[in-house]
Structure formats: C-alpha cells, structure tokens
Design a protein around this motif. Structure first.
Motif: not given
Length: 434
Positions: A35-43, A169-180, A226-230
């Motif tokens: 994908m050319g390295g693009a992944a910041t908003a498209q995992p 790397g050791v990563a932690y992510a938290y879902e603030l809402s369904d979108q954020w 990260f934002f996912d509009s759904g």
C-alpha cells in the motif's frame, strides 16, 4: 594527489547505511509495503498499524500474529571527477573520471507483529519487532574511478559498510467511543554499525582507519489518534519521537597497524504522520503524509569538517514522504494492492560530498501486492517493490586544504561527485487470527 584522494574518500562508506526514504523504510510487512506504506488511517494489517499509528489497532477485534520476510536488493552507481595535478601541485587542465557499481548481494528484512483484541473490550495491546533500517554497500576496488583506486595509487580501494536497526514496540490502544481511539507505544531499539573506512575518526599519517562492528541501544515512543466514521471515511495522526541512541564505540585500526577508539552518535529522527482512508465495497484507499525531522536529529543536524578533519555531521534537510495505496477486492479471497511512495531528497548539492555514497535516496517507489485467504484464520501475502532515485544527487568534491580559497568546505574547482540507484524487493508474509 594522495592527499586529495584521502579527503575525497572521507565519507565513502557511511551514508549508504542510512538511506531509503531518507534512511527510513517506507513500510513494514508485505501488506503495508504493497500500500506504499500508507496505514495511519487505513489499518489493513497489524504490522502497518503498529508501525504508523498505535491507536489504529482498535480496528482488529481478534487476536492476530503476523510474520513477514523480505529480500532487498539495490544497484547503486557512484561517479566522480577530479582534476589532475602536476608534481608541483598545480592543475594540469585534465580531469580524471570514472564510475563504480555496487556488487553487494541480497539483504534480509524481517517483521513480526502480535495484537490482542476483542470486540467486547475497549482495550487493545500490540507487540512488534521490526527491521526498520538495514543496508550496506560494497564498492570493489577499481583503477578507473578516483574514489575506488587502489591504495598504492592514492585512492581507497574497496569501500564497505554494514548498518542495521531493529525496533521493538509495546503498544496500548483504548476506544474512547465507537469512532475515536487513542494509542501509545514505547519503543526500544538496537543498532549495529561497521565502517571501512571510518571517517568519524581522526586521520593520521596512515589515513582513516577501519572499524570492527559496534552496537548501540536507543529508546523513544509514539502516540496516535484514530477516527473511524463507520461509514467508510477514516482519519488518523501519529507522532513518533526521536529515537535517542547511545554512542557507537568504534574500535579503529589504521593501515599501519596502529589503533584508536572514537565515539559517534546517530539518533533516529522524529516522524509526524497524518493520514486519510476510505473504504467502499470492493475498494480500500489510503493516503499518508509524513514529515521527517532530520534537521534536529543528532548525527544529521551538523555538517562539514571538525578541526581534526573528521566528520562533523551529515547535514540532512527535513524531508516529506507521501504514501498512497489501493486495495481491490473484486475477488474477496484474493485482494490485489497497488502502492506508490514519493520522498524528497534530504541531501543538497552543498552536502553531496559529505554523503558519499548515500545512494538509497529513493524518490519514486512502486509496489504491487496480492493476498490469499487460506481459510477463516490464515492469510498469505506477497509484494514486489521497485524504486529509483530520479535525478542523480551531485555536488563538488571538498578538500579542507582548499578552505582558505574556497570556503566554507574547500570545494575543488571542476570536481564533481554523483550517485544514483534503483532498488527492488520481494517480500512474503503470513497472518494468523483467532
């Protein structure tokens, strides 16, 4: 002539080990590379998500593990032209020119990632081990190129270097809402470096020394949003801090057998990334922009000579990187991916000599990838990469003995050094989820 060639060769084995998009790999793993390295908003896979935006691992609601192995090949070419001098040190009006091709073989490029996720939990964890930089150069001895002339003719002969950087790397992510979502990831680094010759050491009457392989450890971190509009639209941004390394302790051996030790520090630059993504039916689109901050990174910020004629730094400019990718899922179990990466050049004509042969500055890169879903748990992916440097990087040859007449670095009138290259890579990976 011997003194001229000594200074000409000052940097001939260092910078190549620092180069791709600058010296940063444009992507990690076969899916992200395709994908050319693009992944910041498209995992699309866990490797790209962990590397470019830890917040985006919330997109994965199953435990997943991924392993990729790539084989990287480059074909740099180094050219130089210098004036000829008579026995009194005066220019004759003639010039000596030549070129040398690299004869180094394939270099491995590994990537390992693991994500723990569940649809029922807002907490996600990720672990990664990525080879994010690892190159080398081997230019053979040549009597037809001033840089690679045999030592008894005033040149250096064979030029060789090895550099590798592994990041954990050791990563932690938290879902603030369904979108954020937000994420954080501390990173730990190991790098090794070998130089023949070592221009970061002080020269003696025997010239510049060679070194044994040295290693250094570094640390840093990354945060992301990260934002996912759904409904298809996605956006994200991340900031990877400078990876601060301890100094390489280089054990030097000169041509006359004498020995010395010197230290040289090379940090990994801070990177700010912002991305957009869109998914609709059979199409996934991704676009990233990155700013790489070389101008405030130790080892890259300074340039020119030290008072003892060792290197003061590489003098790189900040660069912009644009990555774009498309995934087409007309056949759901066999997705096809296309990617493109553009990178600006951190090396100006003024500093080209201090970066001989930083030939892996790739301006344009193209990728073609494919995936195969082998059942509900296993996916196999592959990618082919081809890149080229565009216009050759070129500039004058410098000699500190000329600084009085040609400040600030002592450019030799009528001289030039230039380099360009192409790269190719094939990579395969497998992802298992449960």
């Amino acid at each position: 002539m011997k003194n001229l060639f000594t200074f000409l060769l000052l940097f001939c084995c260092v910078p190549w080990v620092f180069s791709q998009a600058g010296h940063i790999m444009q992507g990690v793993g076969s899916v992200n590379m395709s994908m050319g390295g693009a992944a910041t908003a498209q995992p699309l896979d866990i490797s790209g998500a962990l590397h470019w935006n830890p917040a985006s691992i919330t997109a994965f609601d199953q435990n997943q593990i991924r392993l990729d192995i790539g084989l990287f090949f480059s074909s740099p070419e180094l050219r130089s032209t210098v004036p000829e001098f008579d026995s009194n040190g005066q220019p004759t009006g003639n010039f000596f020119s030549g070129r040398t091709e690299d004869d180094r073989g394939l270099s491995p490029l590994p990537a390992l990632a693991y994500v723990i996720g569940s649809e029922a939990s807002k907490h996600h964890w990720g672990f990664s081990a990525f080879g994010i930089s690892g190159f080398g150069v081997t230019f053979p001895e040549s009597a037809s190129n001033p840089i690679n002339m045999p030592q008894n003719m005033g040149g250096f002969g064979r030029i060789e270097s090895d550099y590798s950087l592994l990041q954990l790397g050791v990563a932690y992510a938290y879902e603030l809402s369904d979108q954020w979502s937000v994420g954080i990831q501390p990173t730990f680094n190991y790098a090794s470096l070998e130089l023949i010759p070592n221009p970061t050491a002080n020269p003696t009457g025997a010239g510049y020394p060679s070194t044994d392989k040295a290693s250094a450890f570094g640390f840093g971190g990354q945060i992301g949003v990260f934002f996912d509009s759904g409904s298809g639209f996605k956006a994200g941004t991340s900031y990877k801090t400078t990876q601060i390394f301890g100094a390489f302790e280089l054990d030097n051996t000169y041509l006359d057998g004498s020995q010395s030790t010197n230290e040289f520090t090379i940090d990994y630059p801070a990177i700010w990334s912002v991305g957009l993504g869109y998914s609709l039916g059979q199409i996934d689109l991704a676009l990233d922009y990155r700013l790489v901050n070389y101008e405030n990174t130790e080892g890259f910020d300074a340039t020119g000579w030290s008072p003892t004629f060792s290197v003061a730094g590489f003098g790189w400019d900040n660069i912009s990187v644009i990555s774009a990718g498309l995934q087409y899922k007309r056949f759901p179990k066999v997705p096809i991916r296309l990617g493109y990466t553009y990178s600006s050049n951190p090396i100006s004509s003024e500093t080209a000599f201090f970066n001989i042969p930083a030939t892996a500055i790739i301006k344009n890169a193209f990728q073609l990838g494919i995936g195969i879903e082998a059942g509900s748990h296993l996916q196999i992916d592959g990618v082919f990469h081809y890149g080229f440097s565009g216009d050759a990087t070129s500039g004058p040859v410098y000699n500190p003995q000329f600084i009085g007449n040609f400040p600030p670095y002592g450019a030799i009138p009528g001289s030039e050094v230039s380099y360009e290259m192409t790269t190719s890579m094939i990579m395969f990976g497998a992802q298992y989820k449960w």
